[in-house]
Motif scaffolding. Sequence first.
Motif, PDB file in Angstrom:
ATOM      1  N   VAL A   1       0.849  -1.188   0.000  1.00 16.83           N
ATOM      2  CA  VAL A   1       0.000   0.000   0.000  1.00 16.83           C
ATOM      3  C   VAL A   1       0.887   1.242   0.000  1.00 16.83           C
ATOM      4  O   VAL A   1       1.837   1.327   0.783  1.00 16.83           O
ATOM      5  N   PRO A   2       0.603   2.220  -0.873  1.00 13.28           N
ATOM      6  CA  PRO A   2       1.421   3.442  -0.876  1.00 13.28           C
ATOM      7  C   PRO A   2       1.350   4.175   0.458  1.00 13.28           C
ATOM      8  O   PRO A   2       0.346   4.111   1.177  1.00 13.28           O
ATOM      9  N   VAL A   3       2.419   4.902   0.758  1.00 12.17           N
ATOM     10  CA  VAL A   3       2.515   5.587   2.048  1.00 12.17           C
ATOM     11  C   VAL A   3       1.439   6.656   2.180  1.00 12.17           C
ATOM     12  O   VAL A   3       0.874   6.857   3.264  1.00 12.17           O
ATOM     13  N   PHE A   4       1.121   7.359   1.077  1.00 12.68           N
ATOM     14  CA  PHE A   4       0.151   8.448   1.169  1.00 12.68           C
ATOM     15  C   PHE A   4      -1.281   7.933   1.364  1.00 12.68           C
ATOM     16  O   PHE A   4      -2.166   8.707   1.715  1.00 12.68           O
ATOM     17  N   ILE A   5      -1.507   6.637   1.136  1.00 14.64           N
ATOM     18  CA  ILE A   5      -2.830   6.063   1.389  1.00 14.64           C
ATOM     19  C   ILE A   5      -2.917   5.506   2.796  1.00 14.64           C
ATOM     20  O   ILE A   5      -3.844   5.832   3.556  1.00 14.64           O
ATOM     21  N   LEU A   6      -1.978   4.670   3.185  1.00 16.45           N
ATOM     22  CA  LEU A   6      -1.966   4.096   4.532  1.00 16.45           C
ATOM     23  C   LEU A   6      -0.531   3.709   4.883  1.00 16.45           C
ATOM     24  O   LEU A   6      -0.027   2.686   4.395  1.00 16.45           O
ATOM     25  N   PRO A   7       0.152   4.507   5.702  1.00 20.21           N
ATOM     26  CA  PRO A   7       1.512   4.144   6.100  1.00 20.21           C
ATOM     27  C   PRO A   7       1.509   3.018   7.123  1.00 20.21           C
ATOM     28  O   PRO A   7       0.550   2.831   7.873  1.00 20.21           O
ATOM     29  N   ALA A   8       2.586   2.280   7.169  1.00 23.33           N
ATOM     30  CA  ALA A   8       2.735   1.203   8.143  1.00 23.33           C
ATOM     31  C   ALA A   8       3.038   1.788   9.516  1.00 23.33           C
ATOM     32  O   ALA A   8       3.556   2.905   9.632  1.00 23.33           O
ATOM     33  N   PRO A   9       2.699   1.073  10.591  1.00 24.80           N
ATOM     34  CA  PRO A   9       3.005   1.580  11.937  1.00 24.80           C
ATOM     35  C   PRO A   9       4.480   1.876  12.149  1.00 24.80           C
ATOM     36  O   PRO A   9       4.829   2.839  12.846  1.00 24.80           O
TER      37      PRO A   9
END
Length: 230
Positions: free
Chosen positions: A55-63
Amino acid sequence: MSVGTTQPIAAVEPAASVKTPASGASNLAAGMLWPLLSGAIGLALWEGLVRLFKVPVFILPAPSQVIVTIVEQWWYLLSQLAITTFAAGLGLVMAIVFGLAAGAAITASRLVDRMLTPWLVIAHAVPKVVIAPLFLVWFGFGLQSEMFFVVAFTFFPVIVNTVTGLKSADPEQILMCAPWGRRPSRSCEKSSFPSALPSICAGIKLAVTLAPVGAVIGEFVASTRGWATC
């Protein structure tokens, strides 16, 4: 043959369970274990799904990416959080003062109740996002608009719970103050307000949870500083 007197046998009561500090600490640890485990599982699933589906960072970044960003920019984030907290706190204090005063006036006067309540209902029914541009025009760009946006979000629960608490006071307690020549305000202070405190505190608690929401939305519309602009 002499018969000896029988002695009643005392009933043996079970020993009362004694709570020790160690048992209290273990119960506390057991109560915290499941929420912590649930949070760890949720974060692990979040991290795994983001990396699995790329998933792209601007959509949902990882914790992990969120934690790295917080560590790298902690001072900037903390300074912006202080601005948001300041605006939310000032707006909350204004809402509490206005809510308590308006609630007491509505309870004390039927005329004020009939004249003010319709306007309060209309103001609460209007979506707050719709009036955000008006706040920008009326109060300007910056902290003033944020504070009044917080007031718009938080004053209604305080008013409603204040009126509910004051009207639910025991009528007999109020009547007991009348023969002693007390004024209505004095009677309300001595009997109505103490019994209304639980309801008033419930409204303030609800307002506290809504204050950050109003501050953040106000920053989106009328500010370049604060937590929402990070």
